[in-house]
Design an enzyme around this catalytic site. Structure first.
Site, PDB file in Angstrom:
ATOM      1  N   LYS A 189      -1.089  12.206   5.252  1.00 30.76           N
ATOM      2  CA  LYS A 189      -0.865  11.124   6.217  1.00 30.76           C
ATOM      3  C   LYS A 189       0.054  10.053   5.613  1.00 30.76           C
ATOM      4  O   LYS A 189       1.054   9.659   6.205  1.00 30.76           O
ATOM      5  CB  LYS A 189      -2.211  10.494   6.596  1.00 30.76           C
ATOM      6  CG  LYS A 189      -2.120   9.248   7.465  1.00 30.76           C
ATOM      7  CD  LYS A 189      -3.460   8.487   7.440  1.00 30.76           C
ATOM      8  CE  LYS A 189      -3.277   7.035   7.844  1.00 30.76           C
ATOM      9  NZ  LYS A 189      -4.396   6.185   7.447  1.00 30.76           N
TER      10      LYS A 189
ATOM     11  N   LYS B  30       0.837  -1.198   0.000  1.00 37.43           N
ATOM     12  CA  LYS B  30       0.000   0.000   0.000  1.00 37.43           C
ATOM     13  C   LYS B  30       0.876   1.254   0.000  1.00 37.43           C
ATOM     14  O   LYS B  30       0.611   2.218  -0.721  1.00 37.43           O
ATOM     15  CB  LYS B  30      -0.936  -0.005   1.216  1.00 37.43           C
ATOM     16  CG  LYS B  30      -1.793   1.264   1.381  1.00 37.43           C
ATOM     17  CD  LYS B  30      -2.810   1.460   0.261  1.00 37.43           C
ATOM     18  CE  LYS B  30      -3.500   2.820   0.315  1.00 37.43           C
ATOM     19  NZ  LYS B  30      -4.541   2.966   1.311  1.00 37.43           N
TER      20      LYS B  30
END
Lengths: 289, 289
Positions: free
Chosen positions: B239, B170
């Site tokens: 983030k 990811k």
């Protein structure tokens, strides 16, 4: 239409061969004669000088290996533009800076000639196959006149806009090749550190937002670490990224990713100028050690 | 198999809805009760606490919005792992750092439970449609047991390798989203300065080496300058890029393009946290002024 081609190098020879094979009325000029002989044997006429070639043709195509040579052959004494005449169309296929393209357009206009900047993409294989992308900037009517000949060399011949737009489009592509290849190298370094298989990652990326042509191209080369000798050597990208970051500085455009990629490209070039562009991974690993 | 789902947010609600719609035996837990009510009306069981949910199920799926919440719900007192039992499978769908994923795997192993890191990609739309990419790391036998349930939520469910490999995959995708979007912004800034039409450039790039999913996605948004409000807001990338560059520093991996992208992402976030990620162009333009 009488077509002239100057510069029978890595790319030019394939391009001129396709023009001939598809029926162009072609005259060629090149510094080394063996390439001229090769095309003359297939029916091309020879021109002993740039002046002779320019005088004998309606459309002059030129493809030199460096910006200096492009400048010399196009703008220098006894060059193409000095010998150009009213209505003649001159097409530069080299990747040069925007200033060079615009200077050529202005000099040609003073002679009443029309200059098109028309860089190519697709490498020697695309040149040989006649499947190049050709990105064209300049007068649109001149583009339409030249198109039937350009179509003999390329599969994707596109008019991009006014003078300089073809060169800008090529630089845009090269900017993305540089940044996306560097990004892929960072991603694959992370994959190696986490024991993620690079080819499996590339396969998932191809259906995810992180996908790119350069991720798909770099993955198998990186997984095999087959960086030595390549159809896409890092030395070509050194030239193009240098043009891009110089343009950024001259035009006052912030290009932070391009600059970060340039440093990595130069470090890869120091490892081996013939290294594949995917070899940027090794430059990253040397920094990480 | 009794399935539990914790965290019915932006993503989790769609994921749990697909589980239910495709016949899962589902128990849910969430802080705000209206989401629980919505799923209970469709047949889900309610669990009043994490302990209750964990005790009542065989497979626990969790999807929290922040790394802190993931840590708290998984590793905290009365959390999932404290209540886990021998053979139970726990799956974290959030994007967290590698240390968190590995710590969860170790803590679960001490209970004899099996932890899978399984971040998702595809956004709220993919969650609602059941077409998410789900990248899974951890014990392969546990992955095979969980797969039939994961397949109810995703179209591309892939086993990537040992513990942490799902999270790494990811992060690899997000690294490339960040770098490729920033590169596209630089390319489009250059296009604007040279009067090259952005959509025409993107079309040519899609058949050239400079192509990427993010170039294709950013082009129409950039041409229209429709950066406000988006399914891919810059705050989410803030983030993720932070996790990536922190990982680089901790692991001693040089990530120069990711760092350059991070600066640009943070500047875009200062313009507007809800701006589309393609709005990085505006941060570049502010630097260029």
């Amino acid at each position: 239409m009488r077509v002239g081609f100057i510069g029978l190098g890595n790319m030019g020879l394939g391009m001129a061969s396709n023009l001939l094979a598809k029926g162009a009325n072609l005259t060629v000029h090149n510094r080394s004669q063996n390439k001229v002989d090769e095309l003359a044997a297939k029916g091309a006429s020879r021109a002993g000088s740039i002046a002779d070639l320019t005088t004998a043709t309606d459309l002059v195509l030129i493809c030199m290996a460096t910006v200096d040579l492009s400048n010399q052959y196009l703008l220098g004494p006894d060059g193409v533009i000095e010998n150009a005449r009213e209505g003649q169309i001159i097409v530069d296929h080299a990747t040069v800076d925007l200033v060079t393209s615009r200077r050529c357009a202005e000099a040609a206009a003073e002679k009443g000639a029309l200059f098109l900047d028309a860089p190519i993409s697709g490498g020697p294989l695309g040149a040989a196959d006649g499947t190049l992308a050709i990105m064209v900037g300049g007068d649109e009517a001149a583009f339409r006149k030249a198109s039937p000949e350009l179509d003999k060399m390329g599969a994707n011949v596109r008019y991009m806009g006014p003078s300089g737009a073809g060169t800008a489009m090529k630089l845009i592509n090269q900017l993305l090749v540089a940044v996306n290849t560097a990004g892929a190298a960072e991603a694959f370094q992370l994959a190696n550190s986490a024991h993620v298989d690079i080819n499996a990652a590339a396969e998932l990326l191809s259906v995810s937002w992180g996908g790119s042509t350069m991720v798909s191209r770099s993955a198998p080369i990186t997984a095999d670490r087959s960086f030595a000798s390549s159809a896409a050597p890092i030395r070509n990208l050194v030239k193009d990224i240098g043009i891009i970051t110089s343009l950024g500085k001259e035009a006052g455009l912030a290009l932070p990713l391009s600059e970060a990629a340039e440093a990595l490209i130069n470090e890869t070039h120091e490892i081996d100028p013939d290294y594949d562009i995917a070899g940027m991974l090794e430059a990253l690993e040397r920094r990480s050690e």
